[in-house]
Design a protein around this motif. Structure first.
Motif, short mmCIF file in Angstrom:
data_model
loop_
_atom_site.label_atom_id
_atom_site.label_comp_id
_atom_site.label_asym_id
_atom_site.label_seq_id
_atom_site.Cartn_x
_atom_site.Cartn_y
_atom_site.Cartn_z
N UNK A 185 2.59 9.42 -5.54
CA UNK A 185 3.15 10.70 -5.10
C UNK A 185 4.37 11.07 -5.94
N UNK A 186 5.23 10.08 -6.22
CA UNK A 186 6.43 10.33 -7.03
C UNK A 186 6.02 10.78 -8.43
N UNK A 187 4.99 10.14 -9.00
CA UNK A 187 4.52 10.54 -10.34
C UNK A 187 4.00 11.97 -10.30
N UNK A 188 3.25 12.31 -9.26
CA UNK A 188 2.75 13.67 -9.10
C UNK A 188 3.92 14.66 -9.02
N UNK A 189 4.92 14.32 -8.23
CA UNK A 189 6.08 15.21 -8.09
C UNK A 189 6.82 15.37 -9.41
N UNK A 190 7.01 14.25 -10.14
CA UNK A 190 7.70 14.32 -11.42
C UNK A 190 6.92 15.19 -12.41
N UNK A 191 5.59 14.97 -12.48
CA UNK A 191 4.76 15.77 -13.39
C UNK A 191 4.80 17.25 -13.02
N UNK A 192 4.68 17.52 -11.73
CA UNK A 192 4.70 18.90 -11.26
C UNK A 192 6.05 19.54 -11.56
N UNK A 200 0.82 -1.22 0.00
CA UNK A 200 0.00 0.00 0.00
C UNK A 200 0.85 1.26 0.00
N UNK A 201 1.90 1.25 0.81
CA UNK A 201 2.79 2.41 0.86
C UNK A 201 3.55 2.58 -0.45
N UNK A 202 3.94 1.44 -1.07
CA UNK A 202 4.64 1.52 -2.36
C UNK A 202 3.73 2.12 -3.43
N UNK A 203 2.47 1.71 -3.44
CA UNK A 203 1.52 2.26 -4.41
C UNK A 203 1.33 3.76 -4.16
#
Length: 122
Positions: A34-41, A26-29
């Motif tokens: 969150x990492x994808x959001x950060x990368x996109x941002x 669950x934490x990995x997902x």
């Protein structure tokens, strides 16, 4: 089929292991999202910064051009003000000359008119 205390401990440990794996998944997902959001941002912000920097460069060039235009036009205005001043002086001088010439003409006309009247009466 009684469960021995050791088996109970093993069952508890296996339960804890399964629960830990589920929580880890669950934490990995959650972390991946969150990492994808950060990368996109980050990509969006970098692009926005580059566009803003380009826009700032264009605005600075515009400011430099308009500052140069202001200096040039200021010089032209000063030249025109000087011309206007000279022309105003010329106009005043010409008006004074015309007034003097008119006074001379009026005096000469009066003199001639009187002479013509005197000749007609004679």
């Amino acid at each position: 089929s009684e469960v021995t205390p050791v088996q109970k401990v093993i069952q508890l440990l296996e339960g804890m292991l399964a629960k830990g794996k589920d929580e880890k998944h669950g934490e990995q997902v959650q972390f991946a999202a969150y990492k994808q959001f950060c990368d996109d941002t980050s990509v969006d912000k970098k692009r926005a910064i580059e566009e803003a920097a380009e826009h700032i460069g264009m605005l600075k060039a515009d400011i430099a051009k308009y500052t140069s235009d202001v200096a040039t036009l200021g010089k032209e205005i000063a030249g025109h003000d000087e011309d206007i001043s000279v022309w105003s002086g010329d106009k005043k001088a010409a008006t004074m000359v015309r007034e003097i010439e008119k006074a001379d003409y009026d005096a000469l006309h009066k003199d001639y008119s009187e002479s013509v009247d005197a000749l007609q009466r004679a």
